[in-house]
Design an enzyme around this catalytic site. Structure first.
Site, PDB file in Angstrom:
ATOM      1  N   HIS A 157       0.817  -1.237  -0.099  1.00 47.48           N
ATOM      2  CA  HIS A 157      -0.203  -0.074   0.141  1.00 47.48           C
ATOM      3  C   HIS A 157       0.785   1.160   0.099  1.00 47.48           C
ATOM      4  CE1 HIS A 157      -4.089  -1.933   0.832  1.00 47.48           C
ATOM      5  NE2 HIS A 157      -3.254  -2.864   1.143  1.00 47.48           N
ATOM      6  N   ASP A 365       3.899   9.587  -0.672  1.00 45.06           N
ATOM      7  CA  ASP A 365       2.865   8.789  -0.178  1.00 45.06           C
ATOM      8  C   ASP A 365       2.648   7.649  -1.306  1.00 45.06           C
ATOM      9  OD1 ASP A 365       0.517   8.385   1.220  1.00 45.06           O
ATOM     10  OD2 ASP A 365      -0.128  10.269   1.505  1.00 45.06           O
TER      11      ASP A 365
HETATM   12  O1  F6P Z   1      -0.522   3.329   4.822  1.00 48.73           O
HETATM   13  C1  F6P Z   1      -0.065   2.183   5.457  1.00 48.73           C
HETATM   14  C2  F6P Z   1      -0.886   1.859   6.390  1.00 48.73           C
HETATM   15  O2  F6P Z   1      -0.466   0.577   7.008  1.00 48.73           O
HETATM   16  C3  F6P Z   1      -2.188   1.912   6.214  1.00 48.73           C
HETATM   17  O3  F6P Z   1      -2.783   0.474   5.663  1.00 48.73           O
HETATM   18  C4  F6P Z   1      -3.098   2.093   7.774  1.00 48.73           C
HETATM   19  O4  F6P Z   1      -4.423   2.570   7.604  1.00 48.73           O
HETATM   20  C5  F6P Z   1      -2.045   3.139   8.262  1.00 48.73           C
HETATM   21  O5  F6P Z   1      -0.606   2.855   7.623  1.00 48.73           O
HETATM   22  C6  F6P Z   1      -1.870   3.250   9.699  1.00 48.73           C
HETATM   23  O6  F6P Z   1      -1.025   2.759  10.371  1.00 48.73           O
HETATM   24  P1  F6P Z   1      -0.654   1.982  11.860  1.00 48.73           P
HETATM   25  O7  F6P Z   1      -1.640   0.624  11.570  1.00 48.73           O
HETATM   26  O8  F6P Z   1       0.477   1.990  12.165  1.00 48.73           O
HETATM   27  O9  F6P Z   1      -1.774   3.122  12.554  1.00 48.73           O
END
Ligand code: F6P
Length: 479
Positions: A157, A365
């Site tokens: 992602h 990003d």
């Molecule tokens: O963008 C990557 C990501 O892992 C997303 O899938 C997720 O919404 C976000 O980062 C949140 O991160 P964390 O789970 O570390 O709060």
């Protein structure tokens, strides 16, 4: 009915009332789970002293959830440590912020191994297995070692950096070696796909068999760009209905005749929040006639607060904010409103619709769904303007935004000025073009396309089979 097994670090289990979780991935997979039975596996989000070796199973209609606790050492080494202190900065091109430790790396591999050994018991012969994100890169390799031969896909992602950047991470070659244990790897942009393929070729001596197929010796992996989208109609409806929200009414009253500029991001250094505040400061200094006429609202829910770099960022944002509001604010007007709370999708949709300018200026990003949500939420007759970083994956698709370099404060400041003065005709034309793009990559299509590719995949063949296949294909594909 065939089963889709989804694995992600966090698992969005519906609440007790059965209401589905609103996370991007949960929304994205909603339709897929109408066509497939589902198993969703991952971390429970909880820490316990002696986690069970087998997951806790929770049945919710068509989807079964299987979650495992971690020890506090696991959480520290796997999640805070390797995933978020070493890999995350490298993937976002921040070599200088990447803190590698052998203990963290060992913890990352250990958690992936223990997830794989618990999951292997749950996988049935006909299942399609879909792994998500950087926390779980070695999972396929561990599942293969446990005897799983099903098609396994991985979606990354976040950005995949250039080989020169990824290669700076100790252990990077080892991480590349496990990639071909997937049959299909999806990334957000062509640039990410090209970076990963080049890393495999340069570091492992893998060979490009055709545009998206890389032969790494014992296995071949298909690496494909498949940009994630949003639930366009769901978001449009949320924006249209948002008028009755109390918070929105308060915001409208507080704004008066001022125009709203909005930024919404997790509090993460990849999002460029202090840089954006400084660009706004530059705008107010260069165009003083706007003082008192605009309000910039930055919503930045706190994130990964146990990771030191995030605590440092939080202090930097507060300092920048205080300095700008102190030096440019006036009695009755605060230039930047900054909140770290989390808001519902409905409230955010309403705020996006209210805003004249959406400031989405990450330093790097993977995609940035806020950019897409901002566009979907706009009022068709009088839409706001999106200012978008050239380093967000979304910039490959939303070319009708005002595209900026987030490191250039003057450029961002002038884009704000342009956005505030843009004619309604131009705003409508740009918005219509971007909405068309959103519909073409609606989230249901994203999931369906990946699953179709994975189900139809033929890349898990052995190398000797590939050599035969290559002979047949040589006429059609250039290497
Ligand atoms: O963008 C990557 C990501 O892992 C997303 O899938 C997720 O919404 C976000 O980062 C949140 O991160 P964390 O789970 O570390 O709060």
């Amino acid at each position: 009915m065939r089963r889709l097994v989804v694995i992600s670090n966090r698992v969005p289990i519906p609440d007790a009332s059965g209401k589905a979780a609103a996370g991007g991935l949960a929304v994205a997979l909603h339709e897929a789970f109408q066509a497939y039975q589902g198993l969703w596996f991952g971390w429970s989000g909880k820490v316990s002293a002696n986690p069970a070796a087998q997951p806790k199973i929770i049945d919710k209609g068509q989807v079964q959830y299987a979650v495992m606790d971690l020890t506090s050492l696991d959480r520290q080494e796997y999640y805070n440590g390797f995933a978020n202190r070493a890999l995350w900065p490298i993937m976002h091109y921040r070599i200088g912020l990447s803190e590698f430790s052998r203990a963290d790396y060992a913890g990352y591999l250990r958690v992936n191994r223990s997830f794989a050994s618990a999951l292997a018991h749950l996988i049935q012969p006909d299942d399609l297995v879909w792994v998500h994100d950087y926390h779980l890169i070695p999972l396929a390799s561990e599942l293969r070692a446990a005897g799983i031969t099903n098609p396994i896909g991985y979606f990354h992602h976040i950005p995949w950096p250039a080989p020169e950047v990824f290669g700076a991470l100790p252990g990077s070659t080892e991480l590349l070696r496990v990639i071909p244990d997937y049959d299909l790897v999806g990334v957000q942009t062509e640039r990410d796909a090209d970076n990963l393929r080049r890393s495999l070729v340069q570091e492992l001596g893998a060979v490009r068999r055709r545009a998206d197929l890389v032969d790494a010796g014992s296995r071949c992996v298909r690496i494909k760009s498949n940009p994630i989208g949003i639930d366009v109609s769901g978001f449009q409806q949320a924006a249209q209905r948002s008028g009755s929200s109390r918070l929105l009414k308060q915001t409208i009253a507080g704004l008066g005749t001022r125009k709203l500029i909005i930024g919404v991001d997790r509090l993460d250094y990849s999002k460029g929040i202090p840089e954006r505040m400084e660009a706004f400061e530059r705008f107010l200094v260069s165009h003083p006639e706007h003082r008192g006429q605009v309000t910039y609202l930055q919503i930045a829910p706190t994130s990964r607060s146990e990771v030191p770099e995030y605590a440092t960022l939080s202090r930097a944002v507060n300092e920048t904010l205080g300095r700008i509001n102190g030096s440019l604010g006036e009695p009755g007007w605060v230039p930047i409103h900054y909140v770290t709370s989390t808001y519902s999708r409905a409230v955010l949709a309403g705020l996006y619709r209210l805003a004249r300018v959406g400031l989405v200026t990450p330093i790097r990003d993977g995609m940035n769904l806020v950019a897409k949500e901002f566009v979907a939420a706009q009022e068709p007759q009088d839409p706001g303007v999106l200012i978008l970083s050239k380093f967000a994956g979304a910039a490959e698709e939303l070319t009708d935004a005002l595209i900026v370099n987030p490191n250039d404060k003057v450029e961002v400041a002038e884009a704000i000025q342009l956005a505030l003065h843009m004619s309604r005709e131009e705003r409508v034309a740009r918005w219509q073009a971007m909405l068309k793009v959103l519909w073409a990559s609606d989230v249901s299509r994203w999931a369906a396309a990946f699953i179709k590719d994975l189900a139809g995949n033929r890349t898990s063949r052995t190398r000797s089979e590939m050599v035969l296949a290559k002979k047949e294909n040589d006429d059609r594909y250039s290497l």
